[in-house]
Motif scaffolding. Structure first.
Motif, PDB file in Angstrom:
ATOM      1  N   ARG A   1       0.823  -1.208   0.000  1.00 43.62           N
ATOM      2  CA  ARG A   1       0.000   0.000   0.000  1.00 43.62           C
ATOM      3  C   ARG A   1       0.856   1.258   0.000  1.00 43.62           C
ATOM      4  O   ARG A   1       0.626   2.190  -0.773  1.00 43.62           O
ATOM      5  N   ARG A   2       1.872   1.278   0.883  1.00 46.13           N
ATOM      6  CA  ARG A   2       2.763   2.452   0.940  1.00 46.13           C
ATOM      7  C   ARG A   2       3.461   2.673  -0.390  1.00 46.13           C
ATOM      8  O   ARG A   2       3.604   3.800  -0.856  1.00 46.13           O
TER       9      ARG A   2
ATOM     10  N   GLU B   1       2.185   6.936  -6.668  1.00 44.90           N
ATOM     11  CA  GLU B   1       1.082   7.728  -7.160  1.00 44.90           C
ATOM     12  C   GLU B   1       1.199   9.207  -6.810  1.00 44.90           C
ATOM     13  O   GLU B   1       0.504  10.038  -7.355  1.00 44.90           O
ATOM     14  N   VAL B   2       2.063   9.536  -5.867  1.00 39.11           N
ATOM     15  CA  VAL B   2       2.202  10.936  -5.463  1.00 39.11           C
ATOM     16  C   VAL B   2       2.635  11.788  -6.653  1.00 39.11           C
ATOM     17  O   VAL B   2       3.517  11.406  -7.417  1.00 39.11           O
TER      18      VAL B   2
ATOM     19  N   PRO C   1      -1.061  13.250  -2.732  1.00 43.20           N
ATOM     20  CA  PRO C   1      -1.526  11.910  -3.096  1.00 43.20           C
ATOM     21  C   PRO C   1      -2.554  11.949  -4.217  1.00 43.20           C
ATOM     22  O   PRO C   1      -3.237  12.953  -4.422  1.00 43.20           O
TER      23      PRO C   1
ATOM     24  N   SER D   1      -6.211   6.760  -5.837  1.00 47.47           N
ATOM     25  CA  SER D   1      -6.614   5.681  -4.928  1.00 47.47           C
ATOM     26  C   SER D   1      -6.612   6.158  -3.478  1.00 47.47           C
ATOM     27  O   SER D   1      -7.456   5.766  -2.677  1.00 47.47           O
ATOM     28  N   ARG D   2      -5.666   7.044  -3.141  1.00 51.10           N
ATOM     29  CA  ARG D   2      -5.631   7.590  -1.781  1.00 51.10           C
ATOM     30  C   ARG D   2      -6.833   8.504  -1.530  1.00 51.10           C
ATOM     31  O   ARG D   2      -7.388   8.541  -0.422  1.00 51.10           O
TER      32      ARG D   2
ATOM     33  N   ARG E   1      -9.755   6.257  -0.869  1.00 54.39           N
ATOM     34  CA  ARG E   1      -9.689   5.640   0.451  1.00 54.39           C
ATOM     35  C   ARG E   1     -10.032   6.631   1.552  1.00 54.39           C
ATOM     36  O   ARG E   1     -10.650   6.282   2.553  1.00 54.39           O
TER      37      ARG E   1
ATOM     38  N   LYS F   1       2.471   1.775  -3.406  1.00 53.95           N
ATOM     39  CA  LYS F   1       1.540   2.260  -4.428  1.00 53.95           C
ATOM     40  C   LYS F   1       1.232   3.742  -4.220  1.00 53.95           C
ATOM     41  O   LYS F   1       1.144   4.520  -5.176  1.00 53.95           O
ATOM     42  N   GLU F   2       1.081   4.132  -2.953  1.00 52.77           N
ATOM     43  CA  GLU F   2       0.822   5.538  -2.656  1.00 52.77           C
ATOM     44  C   GLU F   2       2.020   6.392  -3.056  1.00 52.77           C
ATOM     45  O   GLU F   2       1.875   7.479  -3.624  1.00 52.77           O
TER      46      GLU F   2
END
Length: 318
Positions: free
Chosen positions: A127-128, A134-135, A142, A145-146, A149, A130-131
């Motif tokens: 998860r970290r 994506e930043v 972010p 997806s963030r 969520r 992917k985040e």
């Protein structure tokens, strides 16, 4: 065949101990992961050439190429430098953890470990990662997806919330007049204005995300919408004026040539903000629906002059 969006995450397990490798593989498969295995670092490098895992669980002590050397090689190769690595270390060997993290491991697991810890470490590291990927490199905020969520978390907690969708009016005129580098300056200015506005509304903390280009999303309480949008509109217009060439800023528009050579005037940039509110009168339980309604309201705001905030006033069916 599964749709690309539903593809299982592929975990590479690198361990010369067959019992541990089978234990890890069995439990990861049980929790929905796809698993591939390599017996040492050298074999792992060959496997990675053929398949692109999403994460590697790597034992520290192995023949030929050990875990530290494998991690160093992965980090040195641009094709694998972002591959998350969880290092398996012996109990109580603090120095191993330090060496593993220094080599570029993202996390570590101390043997023996239980199933819950294994799955939790793998899931959180994925998860970290992917985040992080994506930043936005431009704003550091972010992405999609963030954002989804964040809304899901508010739905689960049962609180009233609002989603604001923001973009820059006539942004294309900036790029056409000054080029993309100056255009990025306007996007960065909007990100800073949004950040200042988010800070100014205080607690509970509002959330700020960057969809891409000049599109941003805020998630906040319904009460924070008015002060937040008022602050960002005034702050951004002031910041944007200083990014224009002085002559353009002074006359209040830029002149652009169309393909036929005709001159047209484009007013200085403003903001359009669309807002959807999820409260007792209308509940959004799907993040995509809340974002879609905010985006729809942003289109309404586009039809109005100047910086404009359009709030969804429709009520739910009782």
């Amino acid at each position: 065949m599964e749709p690309a969006g539903d593809r299982k995450d592929i975990i590479l397990v690198v361990d010369d101990d067959e019992d541990i490798a089978r234990f890890v593989e069995f439990n990861l498969r049980l929790h929905g992961f796809e698993v591939i295995h390599a017996s040492d670092g050298q074999e792992a490098l060959e496997v990675i050439e053929r398949q692109r895992p999403d994460l590697a669980v790597v034992d520290l002590m192995m023949p030929r190429v050990d875990g530290l050397e494998l991690t160093r090689r992965l980090r040195a190769d641009p094709m694998t430098s972002a591959l998350p690595v969880i290092m398996l270390t012996a109990k109580g060997m603090t120095v191993d953890k330090v060496h593993g993290l220094s080599a570029g491991a993202d996390d570590y697991l101390v043997k023996p470990f239980d199933t819950a810890e294994l799955v939790a470490r793998v899931s959180s590291t994925l998860r970290r990662n992917k985040e992080f990927r994506e930043v936005s490199p431009l704003t550091g905020l972010p992405g999609n997806s963030r954002i989804r969520r964040e809304i899901s978390d508010r739905v689960r907690s049962g609180v009233d919330y609002a989603v604001g969708y923001i973009d820059i009016d006539r942004f294309k005129s900036v790029n056409d007049r000054y080029g993309f580098v100056r255009g990025d300056d306007f996007i960065s200015a909007l990100a800073r204005s949004l950040h200042r506005a988010v800070v100014s509304v205080g607690l509970p903390p509002a959330f700020l995300g960057h969809v891409g280009g000049d599109d941003f999303v805020i998630v906040c309480t319904p009460e924070q919408v008015r002060p937040l949008t008022s602050r960002v509109s005034a702050d951004f217009e002031k910041a944007a004026d200083s990014l224009y060439d002085p002559a353009d800023a002074a006359r209040g528009y830029v002149e652009l040539k169309d393909r036929r050579g005709n001159i047209r005037r484009a007013a200085l940039v403003t903001l359009s903000i669309g807002v959807s509110i999820s409260d007792a009168d209308k509940r959004f339980t799907d993040p995509l629906e809340a974002i879609a309604v905010a985006s729809e309201m942003k289109t309404v705001a586009k039809s109005q002059p100047g910086s404009y905030v359009a709030v969804d006033r429709r009520r739910g069916v009782t």
